[in-house]
Design an enzyme around this catalytic site. Structure first.
Site, short mmCIF file in Angstrom:
data_model
loop_
_atom_site.label_atom_id
_atom_site.label_comp_id
_atom_site.label_asym_id
_atom_site.label_seq_id
_atom_site.Cartn_x
_atom_site.Cartn_y
_atom_site.Cartn_z
N ASP A 239 28.26 45.82 -62.13
CA ASP A 239 29.08 44.64 -62.61
C ASP A 239 28.24 43.67 -63.58
O ASP A 239 28.50 42.88 -64.11
CB ASP A 239 29.15 44.17 -60.91
CG ASP A 239 30.21 44.58 -60.35
OD1 ASP A 239 31.31 45.42 -61.12
OD2 ASP A 239 30.58 43.72 -58.77
N SER B 187 36.57 47.82 -61.03
CA SER B 187 34.99 47.48 -60.56
C SER B 187 34.83 47.10 -61.68
O SER B 187 34.15 46.12 -61.64
CB SER B 187 34.38 48.41 -59.33
OG SER B 187 34.61 48.24 -58.29
N GLU C 229 27.98 49.24 -57.11
CA GLU C 229 28.86 48.17 -57.53
C GLU C 229 27.43 47.73 -58.14
O GLU C 229 28.00 46.63 -59.53
CB GLU C 229 29.18 48.03 -56.48
CG GLU C 229 30.39 46.98 -56.21
CD GLU C 229 31.72 47.23 -56.77
OE1 GLU C 229 32.27 47.94 -56.62
OE2 GLU C 229 31.71 47.04 -58.76
N GLY D 146 55.73 44.74 -71.67
CA GLY D 146 55.56 44.08 -70.69
C GLY D 146 54.98 44.06 -69.71
O GLY D 146 54.30 45.16 -69.45
#
Ligand SMILES: *[C@@H]1O[C@H](CO)[C@@H](O)[C@H](O)[C@H]1NC(C)=O
Ligand SMILES: *[C@@H]1O[C@H](CO)[C@@H](O)[C@H](O)[C@H]1NC(C)=O
Ligand SMILES: *[C@@H]1O[C@H](CO)[C@@H](O)[C@H](O)[C@H]1NC(C)=O
Ligand SMILES: *[C@@H]1O[C@H](CO)[C@@H](O)[C@H](O)[C@H]1NC(C)=O
Ligand SMILES: *[C@@H]1O[C@H](CO)[C@@H](O)[C@H](O)[C@H]1NC(C)=O
Length: 637
Positions: free
Chosen positions: A307, A552, A303, A614
């Site tokens: 990131d 993530s 993770e 939309g």
């Protein structure tokens, strides 16, 4: 049945129970259908002393949406005039009237003044179980946890005199349990019985990987198989040279034991952003947070590496990225631990956080962080991205509402708060779905919304993909590889005004083909708000490249793009974009998004919702077009 399955916070229904001196009729203050996960009542608490903690209401909270819209709505004359942290603290500080009302009630009920103390927004009263039962019109029990912990709590509900109830937010210990449940050692996640493994601080979870890869062909013809930094730039028209990086800031939040590995960062830079080799995030350690110097594998590094590798490469070498590393390696941390560090007025150790969810510092576990809990020590960055989430059913509404209001305060101060929307479509973590009694488990069929995606004051980010075989210039679809974009309708939060037109239009044009027993059609907050690619990211982990999937990835990518928008505005002497939802849902901003109209977000044995023209509860308003968005945001004051 369904109505009783979750806590009904501060319901002002008249309650039958009445004992002791009363100045006004007693009303039900809070209730919940079942004890927190893992706890069972074993005997009455007769004769025990109870340290009652009474959290006072914050004044003006009812107006928080109004305040936030005033500084965030693009048509407001005060757009961008964000508040100072001092103004936020002052506006929401409990009033003397609240303190006096609660103290008087306690004294009149026979609790002598020396047993009552006031600290910050809290009153504490040293009472016996019998006194507490009489004060609150409830029964106290000793509860035992599966792992041996013991806690006093009350049975399902408690009451307060009507005139007191309106001054009180919550009381512990009641239906809120405040004993710290010792967590497993890092890496021992597989042994946990509890379900909130998608939550921060619990060890190796999300994102998902299909394993390692040898070669990434970093060419735009191959963005359907490998989403490289260059692919993201092409998809979202995102090339930007920061002008005022020192005035700007972007923060990425990670929860220990998960942590990034510096050598992997360099490996990633070497292949995909060579000028950044050696560059590091600016580390802000919260509650003893540490990074993983040597690297431990996908579960711990996946993770954080994802990131930081993408956020840092996308904003580029000129813009520093702040890493908020929360929690020590033994206890980890939670969203509340992080928020405590950002806002001294939120930080109420005396009982504001819930130790069955939030870590306690100094760490009571031997070998843990012995420093004081961080409290108002960190200045929030202008954009903050978090790729962790809970499922709503794991938390109480009071807990979520308190935290959600805090996100509104960050918005008031000009911070954009992004959260990934979850990776299991309409299902909860691991595609566990709700049972009619409100817990989740095998056989559950009811959609399980995520938190804080359903909080109307965060911006929830879903996931898209380049379709297999498609070109980078072709329209993306909702992500249907390995993960499904989290989305749906909250069971706690009502639909905020800013999204009413968009969400109601979806519901009337494309009514979900499911019984309303499965999803909340009562006018709830719909999420996500927007989306970005969440498939096929090459991420360096432990010296190899893994192919990674998840919202993530989408959240830090979105954060990088919004951070560049902030830079452009700051360079012209304008303020940061702050809470963006009222702006992005405005008609003119639809021009700034690529509307995603293909794909679904399956879960709970269904196909989930479908992406449509939309807004939709799969990809929100769509993916960003940076060039158009920055132009639109520069037109705002
Ligand atoms: C909810 O229902 C399931 C299945 O009937 C049951 O196993 C579980 O114990 C129930 N949980 C609570 C807290 O009532
Ligand atoms: C990274 O670069 C090296 C050297 O050019 C190359 O051998 C390797 O295949 C690259 N890794 C990936 C995943 O593309
Ligand atoms: C990293 O590895 C080195 C050498 O193997 C070791 O001495 C050091 O203690 C390790 N550091 C951590 C934080 O594990
Ligand atoms: C549906 O959501 C509303 C909030 O919009 C909430 O009050 C209600 O309890 C939810 N219904 C169910 C069945 O969870
Ligand atoms: C919709 O998405 C699927 C993949 O999930 C893809 O096969 C199909 O071509 C897409 N259709 C359009 C019109 O983009």
């Amino acid at each position: 049945m369904l109505a009783s399955r979750l806590l009904v916070a501060v319901t002002l229904a008249l309650a039958a129970a009445a004992a002791g001196p009363q100045l006004s009729p007693r009303v039900l203050h809070e209730s919940r259908g079942f004890a927190p996960l893992g706890w069972n009542p074993v005997r009455r608490a007769t004769g025990l002393r109870i340290p009652l903690k009474i959290g006072l209401t914050q004044p003006n909270l009812a107006s928080i949406e109004e305040y936030l819209m005033d500084v965030s709505h693009p048509e407001s004359p005060n757009y961008g005039n964000h508040w100072s942290s001092a103004k936020v603290a002052q506006t929401f500080r409990p009033t003397q009237d609240s303190v006096d009302t609660v103290r008087t009630w306690l004294h009149q009920s026979g609790i002598e003044p020396h047993r009552v103390k006031v600290a910050g927004g809290w009153l504490t009263a040293d009472v016996t179980a019998e006194e507490a039962e009489e004060l609150l019109g409830t029964e106290y029990y000793v509860y035992e946890h599966e792992n041996g912990a013991v806690q006093v709590g009350c049975d399902k509900k408690y009451h307060l005199p009507e005139h007191v109830s309106k001054h009180v937010d919550l009381i512990t210990p009641t239906i809120h349990f405040d004993t710290k449940v010792k967590r497993e050692q890092p890496g021992a996640l597989g042994k946990r019985k509890t379900q909130n493994v998608g939550a921060p601080g619990f060890g190796p979870v999300s994102p998902k990987t299909t394993g390692t890869i040898k070669d990434v062909i970093d060419e735009l013809e191959h963005c359907d198989t490998h989403t490289t930094v260059n692919c993201l730039r092409a998809l979202y028209d995102f090339v930007y040279y920061p002008l005022v990086p020192d005035e700007n800031s972007i923060g990425i939040v990670e929860y220990t034991p998960q942590a990034y590995s510096p050598s992997d960062l360099d490996l990633f830079f070497k292949n995909f952003s060579s000028s950044q080799v050696g560059q590091r995030p600016t580390m802000t350690s919260i509650d003893g947070g540490t990074i993983d110097v040597n690297g431990s594998g996908f579960g711990i590094n996946g993770e954080s590496n994802l990131d930081l590798q993408y956020a840092m490469a996308l904003v580029g070498e000129r813009q520093p990225v702040t890493l908020y590393q929360v929690g020590d390696p033994l206890e980890g941390g939670s969203f509340n631990n992080f928020l405590d560090a950002l806002d001294g007025s939120f930080c109420t150790f005396e009982g504001g956080d819930d130790p069955s969810q939030d870590a306690v510092y100094p760490d009571p576990i031997k070998g843990g962080y012995t420093g004081k809990e961080d409290c108002g020590t960190v200045t929030p960055a202008k954009v903050i991205s978090t790729s962790y989430s809970y499922d709503e059913w794991e938390l109480t509404p009071a807990y979520m509402e308190r935290q959600c209001a805090e996100y509104a305060k960050l918005g008031l101060m000009g911070t954009t708060v992004l959260y990934s929307s979850g990776d299991y479509g309409v299902g909860g973590y691991g595609d566990t779905c709700l049972l009619p009694n409100g817990t989740a488990g095998p056989g559950g069929k009811i959609f399980a919304p995520s938190f804080p995606g359903g909080c109307p004051y965060v911006t929830s980010v879903g996931a898209t993909q380049v379709n297999p075989g498609a070109k980078v210039t072709d329209p993306e679809s909702a992500c249907e590889q390995v993960i499904y974009s989290g989305g749906g309708f909250s069971n706690v939060f009502k639909m905020p005004g800013y999204q009413k037109d968009a969400v109601n239009s979806y519901l009337s044009k494309y009514p979900p083909p499911y019984s309303t027993d499965l999803w909340n059609n009562t006018g709830s907050r719909g999420y996500p708000d927007l989306s970005a690619n969440g498939a096929n990211y090459p991420v360096a982990v432990q010296g190899e490249f893994y192919l990674v999937y998840g919202t993530s990835a989408s959240s830090p990518v979105m954060a990088s793009i919004l951070s560049a928008v902030n830079d452009a505005r700051l360079a012209l002497g304008k303020n940061s974009i702050g809470f963006i939802n009222p702006t992005i849902y405005s008609d003119v901003f639809s021009f700034g998004f690529n509307d995603i109209t293909n794909g679904t977000n399956p879960g709970c044995g269904t196909k989930g919702y479908s992406a449509q023209p939309g807004w939709d509860p799969v990809t929100g308003l769509g993916t960003p077009n940076f060039v158009k968005l920055v132009a639109l945001w520069l037109l705002l004051p």
